[in-house]
Design a protein around this motif. Structure first.
Motif, PDB file in Angstrom:
ATOM      1  N   GLY A  12       0.753  -1.188  -0.013  1.00 20.69           N
ATOM      2  CA  GLY A  12       0.186  -0.091  -0.066  1.00 20.69           C
ATOM      3  C   GLY A  12       0.785   1.297  -0.064  1.00 20.69           C
ATOM      4  O   GLY A  12       2.031   1.228  -0.195  1.00 20.69           O
ATOM      5  N   ALA A  13       0.132   2.352   0.140  1.00 16.49           N
ATOM      6  CA  ALA A  13       0.672   3.608  -0.070  1.00 16.49           C
ATOM      7  C   ALA A  13       1.940   3.886   0.688  1.00 16.49           C
ATOM      8  O   ALA A  13       2.121   3.715   1.878  1.00 16.49           O
ATOM      9  CB  ALA A  13      -0.392   4.596   0.529  1.00 16.49           C
ATOM     10  N   CYS A  14       2.822   4.486   0.044  1.00 18.33           N
ATOM     11  CA  CYS A  14       4.238   4.733   0.744  1.00 18.33           C
ATOM     12  C   CYS A  14       4.244   6.202   1.171  1.00 18.33           C
ATOM     13  O   CYS A  14       3.228   7.093   1.111  1.00 18.33           O
ATOM     14  CB  CYS A  14       5.340   4.709  -0.416  1.00 18.33           C
ATOM     15  N   TYR A  15       5.179   6.664   2.030  1.00 18.56           N
ATOM     16  CA  TYR A  15       5.429   7.832   2.395  1.00 18.56           C
ATOM     17  C   TYR A  15       5.326   8.992   1.558  1.00 18.56           C
ATOM     18  O   TYR A  15       4.278  10.221   1.875  1.00 18.56           O
ATOM     19  CB  TYR A  15       6.701   8.222   2.939  1.00 18.56           C
ATOM     20  N   ALA A 193      10.844   1.765   0.096  1.00 13.78           N
ATOM     21  CA  ALA A 193       9.600   1.163   0.105  1.00 13.78           C
ATOM     22  C   ALA A 193       9.046   0.364  -0.920  1.00 13.78           C
ATOM     23  O   ALA A 193       8.552  -0.743  -0.813  1.00 13.78           O
ATOM     24  CB  ALA A 193       8.533   2.372   0.030  1.00 13.78           C
ATOM     25  N   THR A 194       9.602   0.709  -2.214  1.00 13.99           N
ATOM     26  CA  THR A 194       9.658  -0.183  -3.503  1.00 13.99           C
ATOM     27  C   THR A 194      10.149  -1.705  -3.154  1.00 13.99           C
ATOM     28  O   THR A 194       9.397  -2.630  -3.474  1.00 13.99           O
ATOM     29  CB  THR A 194      10.034   0.219  -4.697  1.00 13.99           C
ATOM     30  N   SER A 195      11.280  -1.532  -2.666  1.00 15.01           N
ATOM     31  CA  SER A 195      12.133  -2.943  -2.565  1.00 15.01           C
ATOM     32  C   SER A 195      11.207  -3.740  -1.496  1.00 15.01           C
ATOM     33  O   SER A 195      11.050  -5.050  -1.710  1.00 15.01           O
ATOM     34  CB  SER A 195      13.547  -2.747  -2.170  1.00 15.01           C
ATOM     35  N   GLU A 196      10.971  -3.068  -0.512  1.00  8.87           N
ATOM     36  CA  GLU A 196      10.392  -3.849   0.678  1.00  8.87           C
ATOM     37  C   GLU A 196       8.958  -4.675   0.046  1.00  8.87           C
ATOM     38  O   GLU A 196       8.584  -5.515   0.394  1.00  8.87           O
ATOM     39  CB  GLU A 196       9.931  -3.045   1.677  1.00  8.87           C
ATOM     40  N   ARG A 197       8.067  -3.682  -0.760  1.00 14.46           N
ATOM     41  CA  ARG A 197       6.796  -4.216  -1.250  1.00 14.46           C
ATOM     42  C   ARG A 197       7.084  -5.419  -2.211  1.00 14.46           C
ATOM     43  O   ARG A 197       6.324  -6.399  -2.100  1.00 14.46           O
ATOM     44  CB  ARG A 197       6.072  -3.037  -1.872  1.00 14.46           C
ATOM     45  N   GLN A 198       8.185  -5.274  -2.843  1.00 12.77           N
ATOM     46  CA  GLN A 198       8.313  -6.344  -3.944  1.00 12.77           C
ATOM     47  C   GLN A 198       8.851  -7.484  -3.203  1.00 12.77           C
ATOM     48  O   GLN A 198       8.591  -8.708  -3.566  1.00 12.77           O
ATOM     49  CB  GLN A 198       9.572  -5.910  -4.963  1.00 12.77           C
ATOM     50  N   ALA A 260      -0.390  -4.593  -2.462  1.00 15.06           N
ATOM     51  CA  ALA A 260      -1.059  -3.400  -3.162  1.00 15.06           C
ATOM     52  C   ALA A 260       0.241  -2.498  -3.427  1.00 15.06           C
ATOM     53  O   ALA A 260       1.156  -2.513  -2.679  1.00 15.06           O
ATOM     54  CB  ALA A 260      -1.829  -2.597  -2.152  1.00 15.06           C
ATOM     55  N   GLY A 261      -0.112  -1.844  -4.567  1.00 14.82           N
ATOM     56  CA  GLY A 261       1.000  -0.673  -5.012  1.00 14.82           C
ATOM     57  C   GLY A 261       1.374   0.311  -4.230  1.00 14.82           C
ATOM     58  O   GLY A 261       0.354   0.763  -3.234  1.00 14.82           O
ATOM     59  N   ALA A 262       2.059   1.368  -4.094  1.00 10.57           N
ATOM     60  CA  ALA A 262       2.580   2.340  -3.376  1.00 10.57           C
ATOM     61  C   ALA A 262       1.684   3.318  -3.629  1.00 10.57           C
ATOM     62  O   ALA A 262       1.616   4.476  -2.797  1.00 10.57           O
ATOM     63  CB  ALA A 262       3.996   2.738  -3.740  1.00 10.57           C
ATOM     64  N   SER A 263       0.901   3.460  -4.484  1.00 12.65           N
ATOM     65  CA  SER A 263      -0.412   4.728  -4.656  1.00 12.65           C
ATOM     66  C   SER A 263      -1.661   4.043  -4.121  1.00 12.65           C
ATOM     67  O   SER A 263      -2.711   4.711  -4.635  1.00 12.65           O
ATOM     68  CB  SER A 263      -0.372   4.873  -6.040  1.00 12.65           C
ATOM     69  N   THR A 264      -1.550   2.805  -3.460  1.00 15.24           N
ATOM     70  CA  THR A 264      -3.011   2.557  -2.943  1.00 15.24           C
ATOM     71  C   THR A 264      -3.191   2.774  -1.732  1.00 15.24           C
ATOM     72  O   THR A 264      -2.488   2.267  -0.546  1.00 15.24           O
ATOM     73  CB  THR A 264      -2.899   0.924  -3.195  1.00 15.24           C
ATOM     74  N   PRO A 265      -3.956   3.675  -1.261  1.00 17.26           N
ATOM     75  CA  PRO A 265      -4.213   4.079   0.092  1.00 17.26           C
ATOM     76  C   PRO A 265      -4.902   2.816   1.131  1.00 17.26           C
ATOM     77  O   PRO A 265      -5.417   1.667   0.477  1.00 17.26           O
ATOM     78  CB  PRO A 265      -5.451   4.867  -0.029  1.00 17.26           C
TER      79      PRO A 265
END
Length: 283
Positions: A12-15, A193-198, A260-265
């Motif tokens: 989900g949403a990143c900083y 944040a991208t690496s963590e989500r992946q 969820a992607g980094a643009s997802t609340p």
């Protein structure tokens, strides 16, 4: 036995996205004059619609804005856009992600230090276009090692990378580039944040019977999450909203994974979880 639903540890949403959303909403509340984002604030059509309901309009160019405030999208822009907006008398709210700004600085520094610049990323993506602008247009954009073919490069080459790229893709480009030059300087600007989500998505997908990836279809980082999940879990579905879910997807599933992607609340993730709980409880 009922299915277990598990959301990835990092999702989900990143900083940077949360910061941009907060700036936009605050701007709409505090200003009586019109408030517009220049292009979608983030790559999530549902969020863009929600912002419109809160008084934040969407304009594709400065020519569409004659007064009020203009919000610079989280992906950033070329420097001339901000200068133009200010020259037009508009109030500028810069919601560029701080991590994207670091790429701008790295790209600018490498060019000024005399390096030929390679940007690892998607040509035409707003973030990449902004990086090219901060490099004064003196950059080559490559999405894969194959894109290096035919490029004329000097002996000193610098590399930056779009914040939402994968480490594997960066490594592949660098490995192909290294034999071609005598000096190679790589600034790894992939967002943590991208690496963590992946990593979290890949880990969950390796266990799950089905993966649901939530986020804008126009979001590069969300599409990459879906690709990563699909490698480990062929039953991966990329959706923007809970309304797209199909109950038949979950037949026989014991573990349902969600990322969820980094643009997802967070609220969007929760809607999907609730919908799946309802569907699986009825099956």
């Amino acid at each position: 036995m009922s299915a277990t639903i598990r959301v990835a540890e990092h999702a989900g949403a990143c900083y940077g996205v949360n910061r941009a959303l907060e700036l936009a909403r605050r701007c709409a509340l505090e200003h009586e004059e019109p408030v517009h984002t220049l292009g979608p604030l983030i790559h999530n059509p549902i969020v863009v619609e929600e912002l419109a309901e809160q008084g934040v309009g969407l304009s594709q160019s400065l020519d569409e804005i004659d007064r009020g405030s203009v919000i610079i999208r989280s992906h950033g822009v070329v420097p001339q856009v901000i200068e133009d907006a200010q020259a037009r008398g508009l109030s500028v709210v810069d919601a560029t992600c701080p991590y994207v700004k670091k790429v701008h600085k790295a790209a600018s520094n490498l060019v000024h230090e005399g390096y030929d610049l390679i940007i690892v990323g998607e040509s035409g993506h707003p973030e990449v276009e902004g990086i090219v602008g901060h490099a004064e247009g003196k950059a080559h954009v490559v999405a894969s090692p194959q894109d290096l073919d035919g490029l004329t490069l000097g002996k000193r080459v610098g590399v930056v990378v779009q914040t939402t790229q994968t480490a594997a893709n960066l490594s592949a480009v660098v490995a192909a580039l290294a034999p071609l030059v005598s000096e190679l300087r790589v600034v790894n600007t992939i967002c943590a944040a991208t690496s963590e989500r992946q990593r979290a998505a890949a880990s969950l997908a390796s266990e799950a019977d089905i993966m649901i990836v939530v986020g804008g279809k126009n979001s590069g980082n969300t599409r990459r999450l879906a690709q990563i999940c699909h490698v480990a879990c062929p039953k991966t579905h990329h959706i923007e909203d809970a309304a797209e879910l199909d109950r038949s997807w979950f037949d026989g599933a014991r573990l349902i994974g969600i990322t969820a992607g980094a643009s997802t609340p967070q609220a969007h993730i929760e809607r999907v979880v609730s919908a799946i709980e309802h569907m699986t409880a009825q099956s």
